[in-house]
Design a protein around this motif. Structure first.
Motif, PDB file in Angstrom:
ATOM      1  N   GLU A  61       0.382  -1.320  -4.946  1.00 12.89           N
ATOM      2  CA  GLU A  61       1.342  -1.392  -6.039  1.00 12.89           C
ATOM      3  C   GLU A  61       2.030  -2.756  -5.991  1.00 12.89           C
ATOM      4  O   GLU A  61       2.439  -3.211  -4.940  1.00 12.89           O
ATOM      5  CB  GLU A  61       2.386  -0.282  -5.909  1.00 12.89           C
ATOM      6  CG  GLU A  61       1.809   1.102  -6.112  1.00 12.89           C
ATOM      7  CD  GLU A  61       2.872   2.193  -6.110  1.00 12.89           C
ATOM      8  OE1 GLU A  61       4.080   1.860  -6.194  1.00 12.89           O
ATOM      9  OE2 GLU A  61       2.487   3.363  -6.022  1.00 12.89           O
ATOM     10  N   THR A  62       2.151  -3.390  -7.143  1.00 15.31           N
ATOM     11  CA  THR A  62       2.782  -4.698  -7.242  1.00 15.31           C
ATOM     12  C   THR A  62       4.284  -4.527  -7.443  1.00 15.31           C
ATOM     13  O   THR A  62       4.724  -3.673  -8.199  1.00 15.31           O
ATOM     14  CB  THR A  62       2.181  -5.499  -8.406  1.00 15.31           C
ATOM     15  OG1 THR A  62       0.768  -5.625  -8.193  1.00 15.31           O
ATOM     16  CG2 THR A  62       2.797  -6.882  -8.504  1.00 15.31           C
ATOM     17  N   ASP A  63       5.051  -5.369  -6.748  1.00 16.60           N
ATOM     18  CA  ASP A  63       6.507  -5.317  -6.840  1.00 16.60           C
ATOM     19  C   ASP A  63       7.045  -6.738  -6.697  1.00 16.60           C
ATOM     20  O   ASP A  63       6.307  -7.656  -6.324  1.00 16.60           O
ATOM     21  CB  ASP A  63       7.072  -4.422  -5.745  1.00 16.60           C
ATOM     22  CG  ASP A  63       8.437  -3.838  -6.087  1.00 16.60           C
ATOM     23  OD1 ASP A  63       9.020  -4.233  -7.118  1.00 16.60           O
ATOM     24  OD2 ASP A  63       8.920  -3.003  -5.315  1.00 16.60           O
ATOM     25  N   LEU A  94       2.167  -5.023   3.482  1.00 13.28           N
ATOM     26  CA  LEU A  94       2.524  -5.959   2.420  1.00 13.28           C
ATOM     27  C   LEU A  94       1.476  -7.067   2.369  1.00 13.28           C
ATOM     28  O   LEU A  94       1.225  -7.730   3.370  1.00 13.28           O
ATOM     29  CB  LEU A  94       3.899  -6.559   2.672  1.00 13.28           C
ATOM     30  CG  LEU A  94       5.050  -5.559   2.794  1.00 13.28           C
ATOM     31  CD1 LEU A  94       6.331  -6.281   3.165  1.00 13.28           C
ATOM     32  CD2 LEU A  94       5.225  -4.782   1.514  1.00 13.28           C
ATOM     33  N   VAL A  95       0.882  -7.252   1.191  1.00 11.63           N
ATOM     34  CA  VAL A  95      -0.181  -8.251   1.038  1.00 11.63           C
ATOM     35  C   VAL A  95       0.030  -9.043  -0.244  1.00 11.63           C
ATOM     36  O   VAL A  95       0.855  -8.690  -1.084  1.00 11.63           O
ATOM     37  CB  VAL A  95      -1.576  -7.582   1.030  1.00 11.63           C
ATOM     38  CG1 VAL A  95      -1.873  -6.912   2.363  1.00 11.63           C
ATOM     39  CG2 VAL A  95      -1.706  -6.592  -0.117  1.00 11.63           C
ATOM     40  N   ASN A  96      -0.749 -10.110  -0.379  1.00 12.30           N
ATOM     41  CA  ASN A  96      -0.740 -10.957  -1.585  1.00 12.30           C
ATOM     42  C   ASN A  96       0.678 -11.393  -1.953  1.00 12.30           C
ATOM     43  O   ASN A  96       1.100 -11.295  -3.105  1.00 12.30           O
ATOM     44  CB  ASN A  96      -1.426 -10.237  -2.749  1.00 12.30           C
ATOM     45  CG  ASN A  96      -2.872  -9.907  -2.429  1.00 12.30           C
ATOM     46  OD1 ASN A  96      -3.538 -10.648  -1.721  1.00 12.30           O
ATOM     47  ND2 ASN A  96      -3.346  -8.785  -2.927  1.00 12.30           N
ATOM     48  N   ILE A  97       1.384 -11.907  -0.966  1.00 13.44           N
ATOM     49  CA  ILE A  97       2.781 -12.309  -1.134  1.00 13.44           C
ATOM     50  C   ILE A  97       2.824 -13.750  -1.619  1.00 13.44           C
ATOM     51  O   ILE A  97       2.259 -14.647  -0.991  1.00 13.44           O
ATOM     52  CB  ILE A  97       3.544 -12.170   0.200  1.00 13.44           C
ATOM     53  CG1 ILE A  97       3.428 -10.728   0.726  1.00 13.44           C
ATOM     54  CG2 ILE A  97       4.997 -12.584   0.034  1.00 13.44           C
ATOM     55  CD1 ILE A  97       3.895 -10.564   2.169  1.00 13.44           C
ATOM     56  N   THR A  98       3.514 -13.983  -2.722  1.00 12.65           N
ATOM     57  CA  THR A  98       3.633 -15.322  -3.274  1.00 12.65           C
ATOM     58  C   THR A  98       4.957 -15.456  -4.016  1.00 12.65           C
ATOM     59  O   THR A  98       5.716 -14.506  -4.126  1.00 12.65           O
ATOM     60  CB  THR A  98       2.441 -15.651  -4.198  1.00 12.65           C
ATOM     61  OG1 THR A  98       2.413 -17.042  -4.467  1.00 12.65           O
ATOM     62  CG2 THR A  98       2.482 -14.861  -5.484  1.00 12.65           C
ATOM     63  N   VAL A  99       5.226 -16.648  -4.521  1.00 10.60           N
ATOM     64  CA  VAL A  99       6.465 -16.907  -5.258  1.00 10.60           C
ATOM     65  C   VAL A  99       6.124 -17.183  -6.715  1.00 10.60           C
ATOM     66  O   VAL A  99       5.162 -17.900  -7.014  1.00 10.60           O
ATOM     67  CB  VAL A  99       7.235 -18.100  -4.640  1.00 10.60           C
ATOM     68  CG1 VAL A  99       8.426 -18.501  -5.495  1.00 10.60           C
ATOM     69  CG2 VAL A  99       7.681 -17.756  -3.228  1.00 10.60           C
ATOM     70  N   MET A 128       0.846  -1.181   0.000  1.00 11.52           N
ATOM     71  CA  MET A 128       0.000   0.000   0.000  1.00 11.52           C
ATOM     72  C   MET A 128       0.888   1.239   0.000  1.00 11.52           C
ATOM     73  O   MET A 128       1.702   1.439   0.905  1.00 11.52           O
ATOM     74  CB  MET A 128      -0.908  -0.003   1.232  1.00 11.52           C
ATOM     75  CG  MET A 128      -1.880   1.165   1.274  1.00 11.52           C
ATOM     76  SD  MET A 128      -3.061   1.175  -0.105  1.00 11.52           S
ATOM     77  CE  MET A 128      -4.173  -0.126   0.371  1.00 11.52           C
ATOM     78  N   LYS A 129       0.770   2.034  -1.079  1.00 11.84           N
ATOM     79  CA  LYS A 129       1.524   3.284  -1.216  1.00 11.84           C
ATOM     80  C   LYS A 129       0.562   4.373  -1.667  1.00 11.84           C
ATOM     81  O   LYS A 129      -0.103   4.221  -2.692  1.00 11.84           O
ATOM     82  CB  LYS A 129       2.660   3.143  -2.229  1.00 11.84           C
ATOM     83  CG  LYS A 129       3.761   2.213  -1.806  1.00 11.84           C
ATOM     84  CD  LYS A 129       4.862   2.187  -2.851  1.00 11.84           C
ATOM     85  CE  LYS A 129       5.976   1.245  -2.442  1.00 11.84           C
ATOM     86  NZ  LYS A 129       7.025   1.179  -3.474  1.00 11.84           N
ATOM     87  N   ASP A 130       0.498   5.427  -0.898  1.00 13.05           N
ATOM     88  CA  ASP A 130      -0.384   6.556  -1.224  1.00 13.05           C
ATOM     89  C   ASP A 130      -1.825   6.110  -1.456  1.00 13.05           C
ATOM     90  O   ASP A 130      -2.500   6.575  -2.371  1.00 13.05           O
ATOM     91  CB  ASP A 130       0.128   7.323  -2.452  1.00 13.05           C
ATOM     92  CG  ASP A 130       1.502   7.939  -2.228  1.00 13.05           C
ATOM     93  OD1 ASP A 130       1.773   8.391  -1.087  1.00 13.05           O
ATOM     94  OD2 ASP A 130       2.307   7.956  -3.176  1.00 13.05           O
ATOM     95  N   GLY A 131      -2.280   5.171  -0.638  1.00  6.53           N
ATOM     96  CA  GLY A 131      -3.662   4.707  -0.705  1.00  6.53           C
ATOM     97  C   GLY A 131      -3.970   3.744  -1.836  1.00  6.53           C
ATOM     98  O   GLY A 131      -5.123   3.384  -2.044  1.00  6.53           O
TER      99      GLY A 131
END
Length: 103
Positions: free
Chosen positions: A34-36, A75-80, A28-31
């Motif tokens: 963003e995927t990284d 940090l959410v939706n963390i996967t490999v 979550m960045k500035d509401g």
């Protein structure tokens, strides 16, 4: 069967090992989410899925979102994923896994 025929059969059905692994997540960045990925494009990929999954778990513990929702920096939706951005099944269960899922 000739050796050349056997080699063609092997080449067509052999499972190709990925060139490496990445941890994909959203922050979550500035509401906005963003995927990284880690490691970044400039860094060397993880050489094993186990190592990437362990890092994903550590990242999920460090960036655990609040129970009521997510806040700035969560940090959410963390996967490999592999080097082609395809999901990698969790080595312990053989199933897809997402840490800190948020939709």
């Amino acid at each position: 069967m000739k050796l050349s025929q056997a080699q063609e059969l092997v080449n067509n059905s052999w499972i190709v090992k990925p060139g490496g692994f990445k941890v994909r997540f959203q922050q979550m960045k500035d509401g906005k989410l963003e995927t990284d990925v880690l490691p970044t494009a400039e860094e060397k990929l993880f050489d094993s899925d186990v190592r990437a999954w362990r890092y994903a778990w550590k990242l999920s513990m460090a960036g655990k979102p609040a129970q009521e929702g997510i806040s700035e920096g969560s940090l959410v939706n963390i996967t490999v994923v592999d080097d082609k951005d395809q999901p990698v099944v969790y080595y312990a269960t053989g199933e897809e896994l997402i840490f800190n899922p948020f939709t």
